[in-house]
Design a protein around this motif. Structure first.
Motif, mmCIF file in Angstrom:
data_model
loop_
_atom_site.group_PDB
_atom_site.id
_atom_site.type_symbol
_atom_site.label_atom_id
_atom_site.label_comp_id
_atom_site.label_asym_id
_atom_site.label_seq_id
_atom_site.Cartn_x
_atom_site.Cartn_y
_atom_site.Cartn_z
ATOM 1 N N ALA A 54 -10.474 3.084 -7.809
ATOM 2 C CA ALA A 54 -9.734 2.051 -7.074
ATOM 3 C C ALA A 54 -8.370 2.618 -6.732
ATOM 4 N N ARG A 55 -7.849 2.222 -5.588
ATOM 5 C CA ARG A 55 -6.521 2.658 -5.167
ATOM 6 C C ARG A 55 -5.659 1.430 -4.918
ATOM 7 N N ALA A 56 -4.477 1.444 -5.503
ATOM 8 C CA ALA A 56 -3.568 0.304 -5.395
ATOM 9 C C ALA A 56 -2.185 0.799 -4.980
ATOM 10 N N VAL A 57 -1.541 0.008 -4.121
ATOM 11 C CA VAL A 57 -0.139 0.237 -3.769
ATOM 12 C C VAL A 57 0.627 -0.986 -4.254
ATOM 13 N N ILE A 58 1.557 -0.782 -5.191
ATOM 14 C CA ILE A 58 2.290 -1.887 -5.796
ATOM 15 C C ILE A 58 3.775 -1.554 -5.818
ATOM 16 N N GLU A 59 4.573 -2.596 -6.032
ATOM 17 C CA GLU A 59 6.030 -2.428 -6.065
ATOM 18 C C GLU A 59 6.595 -3.186 -7.251
ATOM 19 N N ASN A 60 7.549 -2.572 -7.934
ATOM 20 C CA ASN A 60 8.269 -3.243 -9.005
ATOM 21 C C ASN A 60 9.268 -4.199 -8.361
ATOM 22 N N ALA A 61 8.916 -5.485 -8.361
ATOM 23 C CA ALA A 61 9.756 -6.495 -7.719
ATOM 24 C C ALA A 61 10.634 -7.232 -8.724
ATOM 25 N N GLY A 62 10.707 -6.741 -9.952
ATOM 26 C CA GLY A 62 11.518 -7.388 -10.973
ATOM 27 C C GLY A 62 12.828 -6.666 -11.198
ATOM 28 N N SER A 63 13.531 -7.086 -12.239
ATOM 29 C CA SER A 63 14.838 -6.512 -12.551
ATOM 30 C C SER A 63 14.791 -5.505 -13.688
ATOM 31 N N ALA A 64 13.604 -5.321 -14.306
ATOM 32 C CA ALA A 64 13.468 -4.389 -15.433
ATOM 33 C C ALA A 64 12.574 -3.225 -15.033
ATOM 34 N N ALA A 65 12.862 -2.070 -15.588
ATOM 35 C CA ALA A 65 12.015 -0.903 -15.343
ATOM 36 C C ALA A 65 10.663 -1.089 -16.015
ATOM 37 N N TRP A 66 9.642 -0.558 -15.386
ATOM 38 C CA TRP A 66 8.311 -0.593 -15.982
ATOM 39 C C TRP A 66 8.180 0.588 -16.931
ATOM 40 N N ARG A 67 8.046 0.298 -18.196
ATOM 41 C CA ARG A 67 7.814 1.307 -19.216
ATOM 42 C C ARG A 67 6.716 0.780 -20.133
ATOM 43 N N GLY A 68 5.684 1.563 -20.314
ATOM 44 C CA GLY A 68 4.581 1.139 -21.176
ATOM 45 C C GLY A 68 3.607 0.184 -20.521
ATOM 46 N N LEU A 69 3.662 0.028 -19.195
ATOM 47 C CA LEU A 69 2.714 -0.834 -18.491
ATOM 48 C C LEU A 69 1.529 -0.015 -17.998
ATOM 49 N N SER A 70 0.408 -0.698 -17.801
ATOM 50 C CA SER A 70 -0.786 -0.063 -17.250
ATOM 51 C C SER A 70 -1.433 -0.983 -16.234
ATOM 52 N N LEU A 71 -2.006 -0.378 -15.216
ATOM 53 C CA LEU A 71 -2.862 -1.109 -14.292
ATOM 54 C C LEU A 71 -4.240 -1.238 -14.919
ATOM 55 N N SER A 72 -4.811 -2.445 -14.887
ATOM 56 C CA SER A 72 -6.153 -2.646 -15.401
ATOM 57 C C SER A 72 -6.826 -3.742 -14.578
ATOM 58 N N TYR A 73 -7.977 -4.201 -15.041
ATOM 59 C CA TYR A 73 -8.770 -5.135 -14.238
ATOM 60 C C TYR A 73 -9.676 -5.965 -15.134
ATOM 61 N N HIS A 74 -10.160 -7.069 -14.577
ATOM 62 C CA HIS A 74 -11.148 -7.933 -15.233
ATOM 63 C C HIS A 74 -12.340 -8.093 -14.293
ATOM 64 N N TRP A 75 -13.556 -8.018 -14.851
ATOM 65 C CA TRP A 75 -14.747 -8.395 -14.106
ATOM 66 C C TRP A 75 -15.076 -9.853 -14.441
ATOM 67 N N LEU A 76 -15.161 -10.684 -13.424
ATOM 68 C CA LEU A 76 -15.402 -12.122 -13.590
ATOM 69 C C LEU A 76 -16.682 -12.518 -12.854
ATOM 70 N N ASP A 77 -17.301 -13.607 -13.321
ATOM 71 C CA ASP A 77 -18.424 -14.124 -12.552
ATOM 72 C C ASP A 77 -17.903 -14.946 -11.380
#
Length: 242
Positions: free
Chosen positions: A34-57
């Motif tokens: 999967a390819r994602a383009v995202i932006e940090n739109a908050g006021s804090a740096a991203w440290r220790g975050l991960s992109l992940s996903y859920h499979w739903l019915d």
């Protein structure tokens, strides 16, 4: 499959703006991208975050909640293009695929009010064309190969089953084969290696049970033991008994 759209971005230290998503057509149980383009739109740096996903019915109920992780770091205002590993769910069918960022053992950003984009996805059967059967001296039941291929198409990379010993009353089966008695059905928690398995590349036998090739589950490839997938083993004539 792409996602492009406007959505509200919460004010606060941790906020994500989703700019685009693209997912290769997934196969059940198989590793995809999967390819994602995202932006940090908050006021804090991203440290220790991960992109992940859920499979739903189709109703939004979780089928698989914790997808594979792809680490991401970004300072406020920075964008990131991510190439992420994604494993398809089992069995094939129609699912909803939701993406989110997670701070491990703490929270998902959706829990803080962030948008978690979803895609409608048709998960295809896994290809079984390259499956290899490692049978040693065992003979297969007439439906063995088709049953193994059908299980691969469900999404399982490794499939193994029971062993029918035809030694008669005077030649009992080796004790190592006792867990593989031809009874029962599917057991996704089978605690022993798969004997005489059918494997998708690049998997290869990594163990041996009573002289038969076997595969001990390792890594994150999905596997299944099915006692109905039966092979027959006959004692070799002239084999010396201990």
């Amino acid at each position: 499959m792409e996602y492009l759209g406007e959505h509200p971005v919460p004010a606060g230290p941790l906020a994500v703006r989703w700019l685009s998503l693209e997912v290769d057509p997934p196969e059940a149980g198989a590793l995809g991208r999967a390819r994602a383009v995202i932006e940090n739109a908050g006021s804090a740096a991203w440290r220790g975050l991960s992109l992940s996903y859920h499979w739903l019915d189709e109703r939004g109920n979780p089928i698989l909640w914790d997808g594979l992780r792809t680490p991401v770091e970004a300072d406020p205002g920075e964008g990131r293009e991510l190439d992420a590993a994604l494993r398809g769910p089992i069995p094939p069918g129609r699912y909803r695929l939701a993406f989110d960022l997670v701070d491990e053992h703490r929270f998902w950003l959706a829990e803080l009010g962030n948008h978690a984009p979803e895609l409608e996805v048709e998960v295809q059967p896994r290809s079984a064309e390259d499956a290899r059967a490692f049978l040693g001296d065992a003979a297969t039941a007439p439906d063995w190969h088709e049953r193994a291929a059908g299980t691969h198409r469900e999404g399982y990379a490794a499939v193994g089953g029971s062993v029918d010993w035809e030694g008669g009353l005077l030649r009992r089966p080796p004790p190592e084969l006792e867990p593989y008695a031809p009874e029962g059905g599917r057991n996704p928690s089978f605690p022993h290696p798969l004997v005489c398995p059918s494997l998708l590349p690049p998997l290869e036998p990594n163990a041996e049970i009573a002289g038969l090739p076997a595969w001990r589950p390792e890594g994150d490839e999905p596997w299944l033991y099915d006692a109905r997938l039966r092979v027959t083993l006959r004692p070799r004539s002239g084999r010396r008994r201990s």
